[in-house]
Design an enzyme around this catalytic site. Structure first.
Site, PDB file in Angstrom:
ATOM      1  N   LYS A 135       0.726  -1.019  -0.147  1.00 52.53           N
ATOM      2  CA  LYS A 135       0.069  -0.176  -0.522  1.00 52.53           C
ATOM      3  C   LYS A 135       0.724   1.087   0.424  1.00 52.53           C
ATOM      4  CE  LYS A 135      -4.410   0.629  -0.451  1.00 52.53           C
ATOM      5  NZ  LYS A 135      -5.607   0.007  -0.655  1.00 52.53           N
ATOM      6  N   ASP A 175      -7.003   5.031  -4.718  1.00 51.11           N
ATOM      7  CA  ASP A 175      -7.503   4.767  -3.707  1.00 51.11           C
ATOM      8  C   ASP A 175      -7.865   5.613  -3.404  1.00 51.11           C
ATOM      9  OD1 ASP A 175      -7.696   2.310  -1.401  1.00 51.11           O
ATOM     10  OD2 ASP A 175      -7.401   4.430  -0.471  1.00 51.11           O
TER      11      ASP A 175
END
Length: 455
Positions: A135, A175
């Site tokens: 991430k 995201d």
């Protein structure tokens, strides 16, 4: 929750591991929360398969393989130099290249990125596809910035990040705060710096340069598919159900779209300014017009829709009575108090469209009340699954139709649901999708790590 309270929630064999995680990652509360949830589940696995406790395997899963933090200087439209901070946590590559989104939001810090990356390990494992967990992101806030400012920031961000990614190394996606515009600027800078058209290095691309059909819809559609299959285990479906969906970004929008297709009635949705209620059913085309085209606030819905809808600036969307709740905005948005209100108002099921949007207290309330609960690492895995399908198309220089891609998405979500349900049954907790998701994801990663040796 304090340290001793965290430790008391896991099997005694795992207490030293958790204590070490808490010590080494002090202050990273969201990461602690994610680790505790997994360790609470895998005590049963260790009892059945003690070999998974050997060679510090669990300790290695809880420690990222690589954490990258970097400065991102950029120039705003007034000619002022701004400094943001960039992150990429490459958590686990036992199953494949690191895979996980990039988030641009003022709240982004190392603890948030580690929590998201840790969740991504098991989410990606559940898909059955060859992708590891990672991430990234930045505390840069794209809201209110011009396209030129966003472009300059993305180019500066990628100038550092490009050293650490690649289609066989680490494949970021979007995201919160990172949509098609940002992915385009990031890919353009990667291409410029590397002199390679490496389409598989980023996913969530536009169709014009290697993107996949159904990618923007995938997370929301996938969550709806998962919850629909979960409802059917109790001989129910979405038909005629009142549904509240927090958020109004891609995940929320396309969860609403698929739920409406399934016959559900969306009665409320939200953004950071508040929430709207429309007892006649949310006009999704109007929401798309406001959020996707105008980049406006959800409050505009009431002015444009007129009678029958109202906007609430303060309070909680979870005060609205519904049969199904789909928290799809951000982490820890749905509290224990919210959960109690929802249960009191007749809730049947919860599907997490966001990453860990329900607090531990909320999850406990739902489970004690016998509410069907789909955790994010299972229910919202459709996005990353379709990202992996985009990688597959890029690798074969192919482009699938929307129908073929959605068909594969539906198959993957059915597989994830059934895997979670069967694993929960196997380990003595029928219907516990949290336990099923954590154990199934952990076992797949643990088997791969064991096979690869101590690395």
């Amino acid at each position: 929750m304090k340290r001793d309270e965290f430790l008391s929630t896991v099997d005694e064999k795992l207490e030293p591991i958790l204590a070490d995680v808490l010590r080494r990652s002090a202050g990273e509360t969201e990461f602690h929360q994610a680790v505790v949830e997994v360790l609470q589940s895998i005590g049963r696995v260790i009892a059945k398969h003690p070999e998974y406790a050997d060679n510090a395997l669990i300790e290695r899963i809880c420690e990222p393989e690589r954490q990258i933090i970097f400065r991102v200087p950029w120039v705003d439209d007034a000619g002022n130099v701004q400094i943001s901070r960039g992150f990429r946590v490459q958590f686990n590559s036992a199953l494949g290249p690191y895979k996980g989104g990039i988030r641009f939001h003022p709240t982004v810090n190392l603890g948030i990125v580690k929590f998201l990356g840790f969740e991504q390990i098991f989410k990606n494992a559940l898909t059955g596809l060859p992708i590891g967990g990672g991430k990234g992101g930045s505390d840069f806030n794209p809201r209110g910035r011009s396209d030129a400012e966003v472009m300059r920031f993305c180019q500066s961000f990628m100038t550092e990040l490009h050293r650490h990614i690649g289609e066989y190394t680490d494949v970021p996606a979007g995201d919160i705060g990172v949509g098609g515009r940002e992915i385009g600027y990031l890919f353009g800078q990667y291409k410029r710096l590397t002199n390679r058209y490496e389409a598989g290095v980023l996913t969530g691309k536009a169709l014009s340069y290697g993107g996949s059909q159904a990618r923007k819809e995938a997370t929301g559609y996938g969550a709806a598919y998962f919850v629909d299959r979960m409802l059917r285990t109790r001989k129910m479906d979405f038909e005629g159900k009142r549904v509240s969906v927090s958020g109004s970004g891609n995940v929320a929008t396309y969860a609403m779209e698929k739920i409406i297709e399934f016959g559900g009635l969306i009665v409320s949705c939200s953004d950071s300014s508040g929430y709207i209620v429309d007892e006649n059913g949310i006009d999704l085309d109007l929401v798309k017009e406001i959020k996707q085209k105008r980049r406006g606030r959800i409050s505009e819905y009431v002015k444009l829709k007129g009678a029958g809808a109202h906007f609430v600036e303060k309070g909680s969307i979870w005060d609205v009575p519904c049969d199904v709740a789909m928290p799809s905005a951000t982490q820890n948005e749905l509290t224990g108090k919210d959960a109690q209100t929802l249960v009191k108002n007749g809730l049947i099921a919860v599907g997490e469209g966001a990453n860990m949007p329900s607090t531990p207290e909320a999850v406990r309330v739902f489970q004690e009340a016998g509410i069907l609960f789909a955790p994010g690492k299972a229910a919202n895995a459709g996005g990353v699954a379709t990202s992996a399908l985009e990688m597959q198309q890029n690798a074969s220089r192919a482009s699938w139709t929307f129908e073929r891609t959605e068909e594969r998405l539906a198959e993957i979500m059915a597989h994830i649901h059934d895997t979670c349900a069967e694993t929960a049954d196997e380990y003595g907790s029928p219907g516990d999708y949290v336990l099923g998701a954590n154990i199934a994801g952990f076992v797949r990663v643990a088997e791969a790590m064991d096979a690869l040796g101590v690395i």
